[in-house]
Scaffold this active site. Structure first.
Site, PDB file in Angstrom:
ATOM      1  N   THR A  77       1.186  10.207   4.297  1.00 62.82           N
ATOM      2  CA  THR A  77       0.433  11.288   3.659  1.00 62.82           C
ATOM      3  C   THR A  77      -0.834  11.641   4.431  1.00 62.82           C
ATOM      4  OG1 THR A  77      -0.467   9.545   2.306  1.00 62.82           O
ATOM      5  CG2 THR A  77       1.158  10.990   1.254  1.00 62.82           C
ATOM      6  N   ARG A 113     -11.270   8.679  -2.281  1.00 59.73           N
ATOM      7  CA  ARG A 113     -11.532  10.124  -2.131  1.00 59.73           C
ATOM      8  C   ARG A 113     -13.029  10.414  -2.085  1.00 59.73           C
ATOM      9  NH1 ARG A 113      -9.039  13.439  -6.850  1.00 59.73           N
ATOM     10  NH2 ARG A 113      -7.345  12.001  -6.349  1.00 59.73           N
ATOM     11  N   ASP A 148       0.872  -1.165   0.000  1.00 60.23           N
ATOM     12  CA  ASP A 148       0.000   0.000   0.000  1.00 60.23           C
ATOM     13  C   ASP A 148       0.922   1.232   0.000  1.00 60.23           C
ATOM     14  OD1 ASP A 148      -2.321   1.643   0.458  1.00 60.23           O
ATOM     15  OD2 ASP A 148      -1.722   1.748   2.564  1.00 60.23           O
ATOM     16  N   LEU A 149       0.397   2.388  -0.334  1.00 63.38           N
ATOM     17  CA  LEU A 149       1.251   3.586  -0.379  1.00 63.38           C
ATOM     18  C   LEU A 149       1.103   4.449   0.888  1.00 63.38           C
ATOM     19  CD1 LEU A 149       3.094   5.552  -2.069  1.00 63.38           C
ATOM     20  CD2 LEU A 149       0.976   6.639  -2.813  1.00 63.38           C
ATOM     21  N   ASP A 150      -0.098   5.031   1.033  1.00 64.43           N
ATOM     22  CA  ASP A 150      -0.324   5.996   2.117  1.00 64.43           C
ATOM     23  C   ASP A 150      -0.302   5.282   3.466  1.00 64.43           C
ATOM     24  OD1 ASP A 150      -1.169   8.558   0.578  1.00 64.43           O
ATOM     25  OD2 ASP A 150      -2.354   6.987  -0.345  1.00 64.43           O
ATOM     26  N   LYS A 208      -8.540   6.426   6.355  1.00 64.96           N
ATOM     27  CA  LYS A 208      -7.374   5.666   5.890  1.00 64.96           C
ATOM     28  C   LYS A 208      -7.795   4.508   4.993  1.00 64.96           C
ATOM     29  CE  LYS A 208      -4.115   6.968   9.411  1.00 64.96           C
ATOM     30  NZ  LYS A 208      -3.319   6.595  10.577  1.00 64.96           N
ATOM     31  N   GLY A 209      -7.211   4.454   3.813  1.00 60.77           N
ATOM     32  CA  GLY A 209      -7.515   3.382   2.869  1.00 60.77           C
ATOM     33  C   GLY A 209      -8.827   3.564   2.119  1.00 60.77           C
ATOM     34  N   SER A 262      -2.689   0.658  -4.315  1.00 60.95           N
ATOM     35  CA  SER A 262      -3.166   1.811  -3.533  1.00 60.95           C
ATOM     36  C   SER A 262      -4.504   2.320  -4.050  1.00 60.95           C
ATOM     37  CB  SER A 262      -2.127   2.937  -3.657  1.00 60.95           C
ATOM     38  OG  SER A 262      -2.657   4.159  -3.213  1.00 60.95           O
ATOM     39  N   ALA A 263      -5.300   2.876  -3.129  1.00 60.94           N
ATOM     40  CA  ALA A 263      -6.569   3.486  -3.527  1.00 60.94           C
ATOM     41  C   ALA A 263      -6.362   4.892  -4.095  1.00 60.94           C
ATOM     42  CB  ALA A 263      -7.496   3.568  -2.312  1.00 60.94           C
ATOM     43  N   SER A 264      -5.155   5.410  -3.946  1.00 60.51           N
ATOM     44  CA  SER A 264      -4.929   6.815  -4.317  1.00 60.51           C
ATOM     45  C   SER A 264      -4.790   7.014  -5.822  1.00 60.51           C
ATOM     46  CB  SER A 264      -3.649   7.321  -3.647  1.00 60.51           C
ATOM     47  OG  SER A 264      -3.326   8.590  -4.145  1.00 60.51           O
ATOM     48  N   LYS A 297     -11.131  -1.044  -1.425  1.00 62.41           N
ATOM     49  CA  LYS A 297     -10.842  -1.931  -0.299  1.00 62.41           C
ATOM     50  C   LYS A 297     -11.985  -1.769   0.710  1.00 62.41           C
ATOM     51  CE  LYS A 297      -5.906  -0.866  -0.888  1.00 62.41           C
ATOM     52  NZ  LYS A 297      -4.752  -0.121  -0.377  1.00 62.41           N
ATOM     53  N   ASN A 348      -3.344   9.622  -6.778  1.00 59.09           N
ATOM     54  CA  ASN A 348      -2.107  10.418  -6.836  1.00 59.09           C
ATOM     55  C   ASN A 348      -0.869   9.550  -6.612  1.00 59.09           C
ATOM     56  OD1 ASN A 348      -3.380  13.090  -7.070  1.00 59.09           O
ATOM     57  ND2 ASN A 348      -4.137  12.668  -5.008  1.00 59.09           N
ATOM     58  N   GLU A 379       0.096  -3.385   4.608  1.00 56.73           N
ATOM     59  CA  GLU A 379      -1.049  -2.462   4.705  1.00 56.73           C
ATOM     60  C   GLU A 379      -1.127  -1.794   6.076  1.00 56.73           C
ATOM     61  OE1 GLU A 379      -3.698  -0.882   3.894  1.00 56.73           O
ATOM     62  OE2 GLU A 379      -3.963  -1.405   1.810  1.00 56.73           O
ATOM     63  N   ASP A 380      -1.590  -0.553   6.111  1.00 56.06           N
ATOM     64  CA  ASP A 380      -1.765   0.129   7.408  1.00 56.06           C
ATOM     65  C   ASP A 380      -3.247   0.312   7.769  1.00 56.06           C
ATOM     66  OD1 ASP A 380      -2.173   2.117   5.356  1.00 56.06           O
ATOM     67  OD2 ASP A 380      -2.223   3.582   6.985  1.00 56.06           O
TER      68      ASP A 380
HETATM   69  C1  G6P Z   1      -5.358   6.213   0.414  1.00 57.44           C
HETATM   70  C2  G6P Z   1      -5.492   7.028   1.688  1.00 57.44           C
HETATM   71  C3  G6P Z   1      -6.872   7.614   1.801  1.00 57.44           C
HETATM   72  C4  G6P Z   1      -7.208   8.404   0.545  1.00 57.44           C
HETATM   73  C5  G6P Z   1      -7.144   7.497  -0.666  1.00 57.44           C
HETATM   74  C6  G6P Z   1      -7.415   8.225  -1.982  1.00 57.44           C
HETATM   75  O1  G6P Z   1      -6.057   5.033   0.554  1.00 57.44           O
HETATM   76  O2  G6P Z   1      -5.224   6.213   2.824  1.00 57.44           O
HETATM   77  O3  G6P Z   1      -6.937   8.437   2.936  1.00 57.44           O
HETATM   78  O4  G6P Z   1      -8.485   8.980   0.638  1.00 57.44           O
HETATM   79  O5  G6P Z   1      -5.835   6.923  -0.740  1.00 57.44           O
HETATM   80  O6  G6P Z   1      -6.373   9.116  -2.237  1.00 57.44           O
HETATM   81  P1  G6P Z   1      -6.363  10.229  -3.367  1.00 57.44           P
HETATM   82  O7  G6P Z   1      -4.909  10.637  -3.423  1.00 57.44           O
HETATM   83  O8  G6P Z   1      -6.819   9.586  -4.636  1.00 57.44           O
HETATM   84  O9  G6P Z   1      -7.273  11.314  -2.938  1.00 57.44           O
HETATM   85 MG    MG Z   2      -2.784   3.083   3.601  1.00 58.70          MG
END
Ligand code: G6P
Ligand code: MG
Length: 220
Positions: free
Chosen positions: A17, A49, A9-11, A45-46, A114-116, A145, A118, A169-170
């Protein structure tokens, strides 16, 4: 010997972050006239957005039109991006590099899950792109997730069966996703919170070579 696939996982695992996400969500909440606490930020977390904004609006008891909702999503992300603009290698969490270098040395396939949306720009900022054979992020997945989708896509792209994959994973939802994918889950954080994980470490400094050797199958 079959290879083991490693999915990070990233964040909260590679970089912290959450503090920047928190500041951006808090700014939006304050603009909308309510408080948003660090404890409430834990729920994010996880979480994608879009889902985060839905929860934020529930906390503030605010109804939004589709158009407002989309505008606030963009606004939050712009604030978040300006907060992480200066991010660099110094923000990589302790001993993440040690683990990545160990896995690379042993030619283990490595993915980001990752769910992000970014994730790529963040990996570029912290100069970790070269460690990842595969990147699956919020732009590739339809189901968040704890659905296992993100990790199953990563395993497929790595060419490793899910049962031979290990996930770091966190987030509770992330551990559930890894378990749902039939993978070995390793929690990074509080063992009381991440009690569903197969193993839990407070951070990567607690993971030694002996454990890593075990994970890659060098020692029983
Ligand atoms: C991760 C973080 C979440 C965040 C999600 C989406 O899972 O833990 O807190 O909302 O990514 O990130 P984004 O960068 O796409 O807004
Ligand atoms: Mg995470």
């Amino acid at each position: 010997m079959n290879k083991t696939g490693f999915i990070f996982d990233l964040d909260g695992v590679i970089v912290d972050t959450a503090k920047y996400h928190y500041l951006a969500w808090r700014k939006l909440a304050n603009e909308l006239g309510f408080e948003f606490t660090q404890e409430q930020n834990e729920l994010f977390k996880g979480v994608s957005r879009k889902r985060c904004l839905e929860i934020l609006l529930e906390i503030g008891n605010i109804k939004a039109s589709q158009e407002q909702f989309s505008r606030w999503l963009v606004e939050k992300n712009e604030d978040y991006l300006s907060l992480i603009e200066e991010m660099d290698e110094s923000e990589i969490l302790p001993d993440v590099l040690k683990v990545l270098q160990f896995l690379k040395k042993h030619h283990m396939p490595i993915a980001l899950g990752s769910a992000s949306k970014n994730a790529r720009p963040i990996l570029e900022k912290v100069k970790l792109m070269d460690y990842f054979d595969v990147i699956v992020d919020g732009t590739h997945v339809a189901k968040a997730k704890p659905d296992p989708e993100v990790f199953l896509i990563a395993a497929k792209q790595l060419g490793v069966p899910p049962k031979d994959c290990i996930v770091f994973e966190d987030a509770v939802a992330g551990i559930e996703a890894a378990n749902n994918a039939g993978m070995l889950s390793i929690g990074i954080g509080d063992d009381k919170v991440l009690s569903e994980a197969k193993f839990v470490f407070a951070n990567f400094t607690e993971i030694d070579d002996q454990f890593l050797n075990k994970l890659i199958g060098l020692t029983p």
